[in-house]
Design a protein around this motif. Structure first.
Motif, short mmCIF file in Angstrom:
data_model
loop_
_atom_site.label_atom_id
_atom_site.label_comp_id
_atom_site.label_asym_id
_atom_site.label_seq_id
_atom_site.Cartn_x
_atom_site.Cartn_y
_atom_site.Cartn_z
N THR A 159 41.12 28.48 51.92
CA THR A 159 42.26 29.17 52.51
C THR A 159 41.85 29.79 53.83
O THR A 159 40.72 30.24 54.00
CB THR A 159 42.81 30.27 51.58
OG1 THR A 159 43.87 30.96 52.25
CG2 THR A 159 41.73 31.26 51.20
N ALA A 160 42.77 29.77 54.76
CA ALA A 160 42.50 30.39 56.06
C ALA A 160 42.85 31.87 56.04
O ALA A 160 42.55 32.59 57.00
CB ALA A 160 43.31 29.68 57.15
N ASN A 161 43.46 32.34 54.95
CA ASN A 161 43.85 33.74 54.82
C ASN A 161 42.62 34.57 54.47
O ASN A 161 42.09 34.49 53.37
CB ASN A 161 44.91 33.88 53.73
CG ASN A 161 45.51 35.27 53.68
OD1 ASN A 161 44.78 36.26 53.67
ND2 ASN A 161 46.83 35.35 53.63
N GLN A 162 42.17 35.37 55.44
CA GLN A 162 40.94 36.13 55.24
C GLN A 162 41.08 37.19 54.15
O GLN A 162 40.13 37.45 53.40
CB GLN A 162 40.54 36.79 56.55
CG GLN A 162 40.10 35.81 57.63
CD GLN A 162 38.85 35.05 57.22
OE1 GLN A 162 37.89 35.63 56.73
NE2 GLN A 162 38.87 33.74 57.40
N ALA A 163 42.24 37.79 54.04
CA ALA A 163 42.45 38.79 53.00
C ALA A 163 42.38 38.15 51.62
O ALA A 163 41.84 38.73 50.67
CB ALA A 163 43.80 39.48 53.19
N ALA A 164 42.91 36.94 51.49
CA ALA A 164 42.85 36.22 50.21
C ALA A 164 41.41 35.90 49.84
O ALA A 164 41.02 35.97 48.67
CB ALA A 164 43.69 34.95 50.28
N ARG A 165 40.60 35.54 50.82
CA ARG A 165 39.18 35.28 50.58
C ARG A 165 38.50 36.54 50.04
O ARG A 165 37.71 36.48 49.09
CB ARG A 165 38.50 34.82 51.86
CG ARG A 165 38.97 33.47 52.38
CD ARG A 165 38.36 33.16 53.74
NE ARG A 165 36.91 33.09 53.67
CZ ARG A 165 36.23 31.98 53.38
NH1 ARG A 165 36.89 30.86 53.14
NH2 ARG A 165 34.93 31.99 53.34
N ALA A 166 38.80 37.67 50.65
CA ALA A 166 38.20 38.93 50.22
C ALA A 166 38.61 39.27 48.79
O ALA A 166 37.77 39.68 47.96
CB ALA A 166 38.61 40.05 51.17
N ARG A 167 39.88 39.11 48.47
CA ARG A 167 40.35 39.42 47.12
C ARG A 167 39.72 38.52 46.08
O ARG A 167 39.45 38.93 44.94
CB ARG A 167 41.88 39.34 47.07
CG ARG A 167 42.59 40.48 47.82
CD ARG A 167 44.07 40.51 47.50
NE ARG A 167 44.75 39.33 48.00
CZ ARG A 167 45.32 39.24 49.19
NH1 ARG A 167 45.28 40.28 50.01
NH2 ARG A 167 45.95 38.15 49.58
N ALA A 168 39.47 37.27 46.45
CA ALA A 168 38.83 36.34 45.52
C ALA A 168 37.41 36.80 45.17
O ALA A 168 36.98 36.73 44.01
CB ALA A 168 38.81 34.94 46.12
N VAL A 169 36.67 37.28 46.16
CA VAL A 169 35.32 37.78 45.90
C VAL A 169 35.40 39.00 44.99
O VAL A 169 34.61 39.13 44.04
CB VAL A 169 34.62 38.15 47.23
CG1 VAL A 169 33.27 38.81 46.94
CG2 VAL A 169 34.43 36.90 48.09
N LEU A 170 36.34 39.90 45.23
CA LEU A 170 36.48 41.10 44.42
C LEU A 170 36.84 40.76 42.98
O LEU A 170 36.31 41.36 42.03
CB LEU A 170 37.54 42.03 45.03
CG LEU A 170 37.21 42.62 46.39
CD1 LEU A 170 38.41 43.38 46.94
CD2 LEU A 170 36.01 43.55 46.30
N ARG A 171 37.74 39.80 42.80
CA ARG A 171 38.13 39.40 41.44
C ARG A 171 36.94 38.84 40.67
O ARG A 171 36.74 39.14 39.49
CB ARG A 171 39.26 38.36 41.49
CG ARG A 171 40.63 38.93 41.80
CD ARG A 171 41.72 37.92 41.46
NE ARG A 171 41.53 36.67 42.17
CZ ARG A 171 42.07 36.41 43.37
NH1 ARG A 171 42.81 37.33 43.97
NH2 ARG A 171 41.88 35.24 43.96
N GLU A 172 36.14 38.02 41.34
CA GLU A 172 35.00 37.42 40.67
C GLU A 172 33.95 38.47 40.34
O GLU A 172 33.31 38.42 39.28
CB GLU A 172 34.39 36.33 41.57
CG GLU A 172 33.40 35.43 40.86
CD GLU A 172 34.03 34.61 39.74
OE1 GLU A 172 33.30 34.26 38.79
OE2 GLU A 172 35.25 34.33 39.80
N LEU A 173 33.79 39.43 41.21
CA LEU A 173 32.81 40.49 40.97
C LEU A 173 33.16 41.29 39.72
O LEU A 173 32.28 41.72 38.97
CB LEU A 173 32.74 41.41 42.19
CG LEU A 173 31.69 42.52 42.18
CD1 LEU A 173 30.29 41.93 42.11
CD2 LEU A 173 31.84 43.40 43.42
#
Length: 253
Positions: A159-173
């Motif tokens: 995804t090119a959505n940077q906020a979505a990338r950040a949320r994905a890392v947080l969810r996995e953590l």
């Protein structure tokens, strides 16, 4: 705002003026309102502009005023309490988390961060950038460093959505079992990038809160959060989170 001349006041003029201005802020101004310029204020109170600046600087240090680039001097919102405690602990990005995810990059962290994470200095990590806003103004910025080993099942984020990338890392953590966390607070000066994000001048006082998150016997993530010192205050108690106090300040015992 009323007028008063301070020629006969025995205490330092700027200190008495600070008290007069503080009372006026409570009764005549609202949060975010712009104060009259220095020339008008100095004439109104019958003081030199140097005396006025001393009073304004003191009110800024106390968190009553904010000097905003391109705007002027405005009435500050109530200070946000940065709680330092050992109570409730949780991963960043949880349900009650007040931070907003901005973006996520994959890069080599500063050497001090690599040492804290116990990883090789040349090893890249996920760097999640988040921000926090109060009363419509930025009050804190955070960089969260997450080693790849902490989120091994994180699939490629297409995804090119940077906020979505950040949320994905947080969810996995948050899939990890959090063992504990510790927090350190120190007074610092805003770097150029922090100053820009927090709408402050470089070198402005800030509170730097470093939090280490532990899971499976190792440091699973490290957060470096920079808070505006003019809008934040330290609170001590059982809570380990960050609270916003909109009423009168509670005194720490």
């Amino acid at each position: 705002m009323g007028t008063t001349h301070l020629e006969s006041v025995p205490e330092p003029k700027y200190w008495h003026l600070k008290t007069v201005l503080s009372e006026a802020l409570d009764s005549e101004f609202t949060v975010g309102e712009i104060l009259p310029n220095e020339r008008e204020l100095a004439a109104r109170f019958g003081v030199a502009r140097a005396t006025l600046r001393q009073a304004l600087e003191q009110l800024e240090l106390e968190g009553r005023l904010q000097r905003r680039r391109g705007v002027g001097t405005t009435v500050a919102p109530p200070r946000m309490g940065v709680a330092v405690g050992t109570g409730q602990q949780a991963w960043p990005g949880g349900g009650d988390d007040a931070w907003r995810a901005v973006d996520s990059t994959d890069a080599v962290p500063p050497s001090t961060v690599a040492t804290a994470l116990e990883i090789p200095r040349e090893q890249s990590v996920h760097i999640v950038r988040r921000s926090r806003v109060s009363h419509g103004q930025p009050v804190a910025a955070e960089l969260l460093y997450v080693p790849h080993a902490s989120v091994p099942d994180l699939s490629a984020i297409d995804t090119a959505n940077q906020a979505a990338r950040a949320r994905a890392v947080l969810r996995e953590l948050q899939r990890l079992q959090l063992d504990t966390q510790d927090r350190a607070v120190e007074l610092g000066s805003a770097r150029a990038d922090d100053a820009k994000e927090l709408d402050r001048l470089p070198g402005a006082p800030v509170l730097v809160v470093t939090t280490r998150f532990f899971a499976a016997g190792r440091t699973a993530a490290l957060s470096v959060a920079t808070y505006r010192a003019d809008t934040c205050r330290l609170t001590f108690g059982a809570s380990g989170g960050v609270e916003i106090h909109h009423g009168p300040e509670r005194r720490a015992s």
